[in-house]
Design an enzyme around this catalytic site. Structure first.
Site: not given
Length: 626
Positions: A304, A356
């Site tokens: 993330d 990401e």
């Protein structure tokens, strides 16, 4: 003396950033002889004690191991299931109760005490899946990911959570029915706040107790693998939960976070940033990654917020921050990501690391040896934003903004992309995918079917968030289950059947995935027909006679005698017409056979004509070529 020597040696590796399975000695461990050990890194503390159910929450002191900064203690009479915390007295003499950073389980929220657990003794049944994974190249295989939030996929009638076992019983048949190849679970590591969706993590080695214990989670992964479904999990190595009884100022000083409070404070997300240049933090985080990959048999981690680890000025209030070279790169963050990916791939070459990452940083999926970050895939957030912006427009204006679609063709091979329609795009007032689409309800579904077809044939792997597959109208709410009642509506039910067919077409047709990252995998035929708001291209397989022709009409005006250029004359067949009445369209008798003659068109030596449905798409493949 032997134990002290082992701890000192392990502590040395930990302190030099080379202890990649530090969970094997740090944390709480129940041994076979009835002894339970507690080991923690708290280098600047004056004293460390363990408190819990087993000692009436009174201090049981730990002993410092040499100059390692590690504290250790052994105790009898500690039963599995007991709750505990660590009482840490900092250099200022202040005593604070802290979590165990290496806890394998925590009590149910809102409490955050760790739980003493026995070693996991899991008998796995996924050897066939793992062997197949080791032999295959993921970049040349189909990957159609169903992104899932466990707490809101399904719930009981009383709004209580499903257990891991109950999720397995319903999720696996659903994924098989819908023909998804992988599932990506939003963070399942322990977290306190539901509204954080798991992205403000408390436990980096603990599965969330919301849905049961670690055994239930491991069984879920095992059963998914037995059903031939891969499993990814979101993982958050950039920042951690703000709570003061967690990792923040763990030993009374900045321990896991940056010494500089401005760099430590993540204002945008209300969290603390890890000091990624600190050797011990690298040992901690890489150990966490390997724990999930090895102990839980995961097929990969979606990392993330990589951008937050790449740039010093990514956060609010940090404009103008520069490194010693005078630019805004976070050099230690970049080095950490490279080391993380190197270690993971050295240990497990078949495991996938997915970034990401929202900037134009170059080389995210290039090898570390070439100066890249070493990820296997990167989410293509630029493509996602542009595509959704285009589809949200009134079709009347799309011809003037065709560059929103065509720009992606310029950089499509810069990285190895996953094309995501994720949870972030269907929440916080952004509307669901269905609700984004313009027009009345019929036209919204027509647009959505075209959008999903465009996703499935565009080069790159695929990801869609739960509920999008049947066109849920309400945007995602983490506090309640999906609107499964929608499926009683014929249009929603037909949308779900359409996605089932589309997913199967994707999996069964090699040209749609085996050359995703090769320029040879895409033949441009009609990609810039802005005047008519149509587009066409060909996905080419490795075998020259294997290809899929895709044609799109982005306005609700039927195009008769629409000519499509193809590489060969011969016979072709329809794979799908998005306006088929069975999927919610109006076509009762779609044309299913096509004959191409040697009429050149759009750079192709042959072509055929057909009717391109209004606000629709066609997928066509050859059957007998001349």
């Amino acid at each position: 003396m032997v134990l002290e020597h082992v701890l000192a040696e392990s502590g040395y590796l930990f302190n030099t950033g080379k202890s990649f399975r530090s969970y094997e000695f740090l944390g709480c461990h129940v041994l076979n002889d009835g002894i339970t050990t507690f080991t923690v890194w708290a280098p600047h503390s004056k004293s460390v004690a363990v408190v819990g159910d087993f000692n009436q929450w009174q201090d049981s002191e730990l002993t410092k191991v040499g100059t390692t900064g590690i504290w250790h203690g052994e105790f009898n009479g500690v039963d599995p299931g007991s709750l505990y915390k660590l009482a840490i007295t900092g250099p200022d003499g202040e005593r604070h109760l802290k979590i165990d950073p290496y806890a394998k389980e925590f009590e149910k929220k809102p409490g955050d005490a760790a739980v003493v657990v026995k070693p996991v003794d899991k008998k796995w049944h996924d050897s066939l899946w793992l062997a197949r994974r080791k032999r295959s190249d993921a970049k040349k295989r189909p990957m159609n990911i169903y992104e899932l939030h466990l707490g809101s996929w399904r719930r009981h009638e009383d709004d209580s959570y499903y257990s891991y076992e109950e999720i397995a019983d319903e999720l696996i048949p659903y994924l098989k029915k819908m023909d998804y190849t992988h599932v990506e679970l939003m963070p399942v590591m322990e977290h306190l706040l539901d509204a954080s969706w798991g992205y403000q993590q408390l436990g980096y080695f603990a599965i969330t107790s919301r849905f049961g214990g670690v055994d239930g989670f491991l069984d879920l992964v095992d059963k998914l693998h037995q059903a031939n479904i891969g499993v990814f999990v979101d993982w958050v190595p950039g920042h951690f939960i703000r709570n003061y009884d967690a990792l923040y100022q763990y030993d009374g000083t900045p321990t896991y976070e940056y010494q500089d409070e401005n760099r430590a404070n993540n204002r945008g997300w209300g969290a603390w940033n890890f000091d990624l240049g600190k050797a011990q933090v690298q040992s901690f985080l890489i150990s966490s990654a390997l724990y999930w990959l090895e102990q839980c048999h995961l097929d990969g981690l979606r990392v993330d917020s990589v951008s937050n680890m790449l740039y010093l000025d990514y956060d609010v209030g940090k404009e103008g921050l520069t490194n010693q070279k005078g630019d805004n790169r976070n050099l230690e963050g970049i080095e950490f990501l490279q080391r993380l990916n190197n270690v993971v791939h050295q240990e497990h070459p078949d495991v996938l690391m997915i970034a990401e990452e929202s900037s134009a940083y170059s080389g995210v999926t290039d090898t570390v040896a070439n100066g890249g970050l070493g990820f296997d895939f990167k989410w293509n957030l630029g493509w996602m934003h542009d595509t959704l912006k285009f589809f949200e427009m009134d079709p009347l204006y799309r011809r003037d903004h065709f560059d929103l679609l065509t720009f992606a063709f310029v950089y499509m091979y810069n990285e190895k992309f996953i094309m995501p329609f994720s949870h972030d795009e269907v929440v916080h007032g952004k509307k669901s995918l269905m609700h984004k689409m313009p027009g009345d309800r019929y036209n919204q579904f027509a647009n959505l079917r075209t959008l999903m077809t465009y996703l499935l044939v565009f080069p790159g792997k695929k990801l869609t968030f739960m509920g999008s597959e049947w066109g849920q109208f309400l945007e995602w709410r983490d506090w309640s289950q999906l609107e499964w009642v929608d499926l009683k509506d014929p249009l929603n039910h037909k949308m779900q059947e359409f996605m089932q067919s589309l997913n199967s077409i994707y999996r069964d047709n090699r040209p749609l995935w085996e050359q995703d990252y090769e320029p040879a995998g895409l033949i441009y035929s009609n990609t810039d027909d802005a005047q008519n708001s149509t587009m066409g291209f060909i996905r080419q397989g490795k075998r020259k006679h294997q290809f899929v022709v895709a044609a799109f009409n982005f306005v609700p005006v039927e195009r008769k005698e629409y000519r499509i250029g193809v590489p060969y004359a011969g016979e072709y067949e329809l794979l799908i017409n998005t306006e088929d009445v069975n999927y919610g369209g109006t076509w009762t008798k779609p044309e299913i056979k096509f004959t191409a003659d040697k009429t050149p068109f759009n750079g192709q030596p042959a072509s055929f004509t057909t009717t391109l449905p209004a606000m629709g798409a066609l997928l066509i493949r050859p059957t007998k070529l001349k």
